[in-house]
Each structure stands twice: as structure tokens, then as C-alpha cells.
Design a protein around this motif. Structure first.
Motif, PDB file in Angstrom:
ATOM      1  N   TYR A 144       0.828  -1.207   0.000  1.00  9.61           N
ATOM      2  CA  TYR A 144       0.000   0.000   0.000  1.00  9.61           C
ATOM      3  C   TYR A 144       0.866   1.264   0.000  1.00  9.61           C
ATOM      4  O   TYR A 144       0.655   2.183  -0.811  1.00  9.61           O
ATOM      5  N   LEU A 145       1.837   1.319   0.891  1.00 10.54           N
ATOM      6  CA  LEU A 145       2.681   2.516   0.983  1.00 10.54           C
ATOM      7  C   LEU A 145       3.565   2.677  -0.247  1.00 10.54           C
ATOM      8  O   LEU A 145       3.806   3.796  -0.704  1.00 10.54           O
TER       9      LEU A 145
ATOM     10  N   THR B 217       2.761   1.848  -3.285  1.00 10.66           N
ATOM     11  CA  THR B 217       1.963   2.366  -4.397  1.00 10.66           C
ATOM     12  C   THR B 217       1.712   3.859  -4.260  1.00 10.66           C
ATOM     13  O   THR B 217       1.456   4.536  -5.260  1.00 10.66           O
ATOM     14  N   ARG B 218       1.815   4.383  -3.073  1.00  4.18           N
ATOM     15  CA  ARG B 218       1.540   5.801  -2.859  1.00  4.18           C
ATOM     16  C   ARG B 218       2.782   6.669  -2.773  1.00  4.18           C
ATOM     17  O   ARG B 218       2.713   7.857  -3.092  1.00  4.18           O
ATOM     18  N   HIS B 219       3.889   6.094  -2.372  1.00  3.00           N
ATOM     19  CA  HIS B 219       5.078   6.919  -2.171  1.00  3.00           C
ATOM     20  C   HIS B 219       6.327   6.396  -2.867  1.00  3.00           C
ATOM     21  O   HIS B 219       7.344   7.088  -2.883  1.00  3.00           O
TER      22      HIS B 219
ATOM     23  N   LYS C 236       2.809   4.884 -11.477  1.00  2.65           N
ATOM     24  CA  LYS C 236       1.447   4.404 -11.678  1.00  2.65           C
ATOM     25  C   LYS C 236       1.516   3.126 -12.510  1.00  2.65           C
ATOM     26  O   LYS C 236       2.366   2.993 -13.390  1.00  2.65           O
TER      27      LYS C 236
END
Length: 228
Positions: A23-24, A26-28, A209
Motif C-alpha cells: 500500500y505505501l 503504491t503511494r510513495h 502508476k
């Protein structure tokens, strides 16, 4: 499945913690910042009715590039019943995101203006070695793979990326560097090696992305490199 306090070293806690890592990332995540799980300190699980099952975690995460370690608290809810879709994650990362803007802009400018599009394969090689010039694209492939692994994660899975089989740079579009990746994912519970293709884009402004993800036919001869 157990409820209440979990053994931090056993699969249920480790699986939920690994979801937080994906999760982290994919965001950072970026070619210069990628997290891995260092340790699960505390974990509990509880039923949340039809919504599924919630894991409450206190973990420490390691930046694979700088080797720094920081704490994170998180909740992971796996869908219940016949519900489909990825787990839902809320996370509070207590570390400071590393400022890699200068390195990212230099890498972006180098490959945005290059006349020769990047290509590479077997990263790491069969001995676990990654050429220094390919390390940013190994990390980028790992971050792109986190989109797949987050989407595919269930209570009975535990995914890691094993290898970039191939990476090919495509022409820049809308100021985004574009890459076709073939990656091998290692599902630790079943010990299955799963082959995926992912179209990833990246720029310092927009981050990483994953635009397209496709599971490829089973690769009978595929195996992860050493020390992955």
C-alpha cells in the motif's frame, strides 16, 4: 482464522503487514524510495461482520535504498464473505519520506531525452546481482509490482517480487516515462512463481502508476534468483 492477539512472527500477522508495505509503495514509492517489512511488533485481528476481518498492526519498515527503519501503525481490512477486491488499508507512517527530488529529476531528464530507449532483463541475475545503473529500474519495477500484489492480496497469500524478467522503455507520453515490465512474483504460502506484465509510468511530479496489469500463463521453468 484466529482473533485477538496474534503471534507477530506467524503468517497471519506477516501477511497483513506485507499488504501495508504494498500500500505505501503504491503511494510513495519511486526509483529511489522503496519500503520493505522489517518487523511486526504487535498484531491483533477481529471480525468486522460482513465487512470482513480487520488486522491492527504496529510494525517497522525498512527503506531498501537508504537502509533506514521507521515505525508504522496500520489497519488492514480483508473483504468478507463473497466480496471481491483488494484489502482496505489505513496507515500512519512515522518516518520522513526521503527527499530524492534531485536524483529523480536527473534520472527523468536522462531518460526523457535519451535517443536510446532503456532495456534490461534478469534483474537481479541468477546470483542476486543488480548492476548499479539498473537499480533505479529494479526499484521502479518493484513499486509497480506492489500495485499487482496489493490488488491480489488475500488473507491466505503472501507476495514478494522476485525478479524483473524484462523491462523495456516506451516513448514518453504526456511527460510520463513509460515502461513495459515482465515480473516474477513469489507467493510465499503456495511457493508459486507467478508471471505478470505491467505497464508502468513515472515522473517526479506524478510518481509511479500501473496503467495495465496482466497475469501471464504459468511459467514452469521460472524460479526466483538467489538472495532475492
Amino acid at each position: 482464522m484466529l482473533t485477538g492477539k496474534l503471534n507477530p512472527n506467524h503468517y497471519p500477522a506477516q501477511r497483513a503487514a506485507q499488504v501495508v508495505v504494498h500500500y505505501l509503495n503504491t503511494r510513495h514509492g519511486s526509483p529511489y524510495w522503496r519500503l520493505g517489512l522489517h518487523k511486526v511488533h504487535n498484531a491483533t485481528a477481529e471480525e468486522v461482520g460482513e465487512s470482513g476481518r480487520k488486522y491492527i498492526l504496529k510494525i517497522s519498515l525498512q527503506d531498501w535504498i537508504s537502509n533506514t527503519k521507521d515505525s508504522c501503525t496500520a489497519e488492514v481490512v480483508f473483504p468478507g464473505g463473497n466480496a471481491e477486491g483488494p484489502p482496505q488499508v489505513t496507515a500512519s507512517y512515522e518516518g520522513n519520506l526521503k527527499n530524492t527530488r534531485a536524483e529523480e529529476e536527473a534520472l527523468y531528464n536522462q531518460y526523457n531525452t535519451s535517443l536510446n530507449l532503456l532495456s534490461g532483463h534478469d534483474i537481479p541475475d541468477s546470483y542476486g546481482h543488480v548492476d548499479p545503473e539498473m537499480k533505479p529500474f529494479w526499484h521502479l519495477g518493484s513499486v509497480a509490482s506492489s500495485f499487482i500484489m496489493l490488488n491480489e492480496s488475500r488473507e491466505d497469500t503472501l507476495y514478494n517480487m522476485a525478479q524483473v524478467v524484462n523491462v523495456t522503455q516506451l516513448e514518453t507520453l504526456n511527460n510520463q516515462l513509460r515502461f513495459n515490465y515482465d515480473v516474477l512474483l513469489h507467493e510465499m504460502v503456495s511457493q508459486e512463481i507467478i508471471h505478470w506484465k505491467v505497464l508502468a509510468t513515472w515522473s517526479p511530479e506524478e510518481g509511479v502508476k500501473a496503467l495495465q496489469m496482466e497475469k501471464l500463463p504459468q511459467c514452469d521453468h521460472c524460479k526466483p534468483p538467489q538472495n532475492h
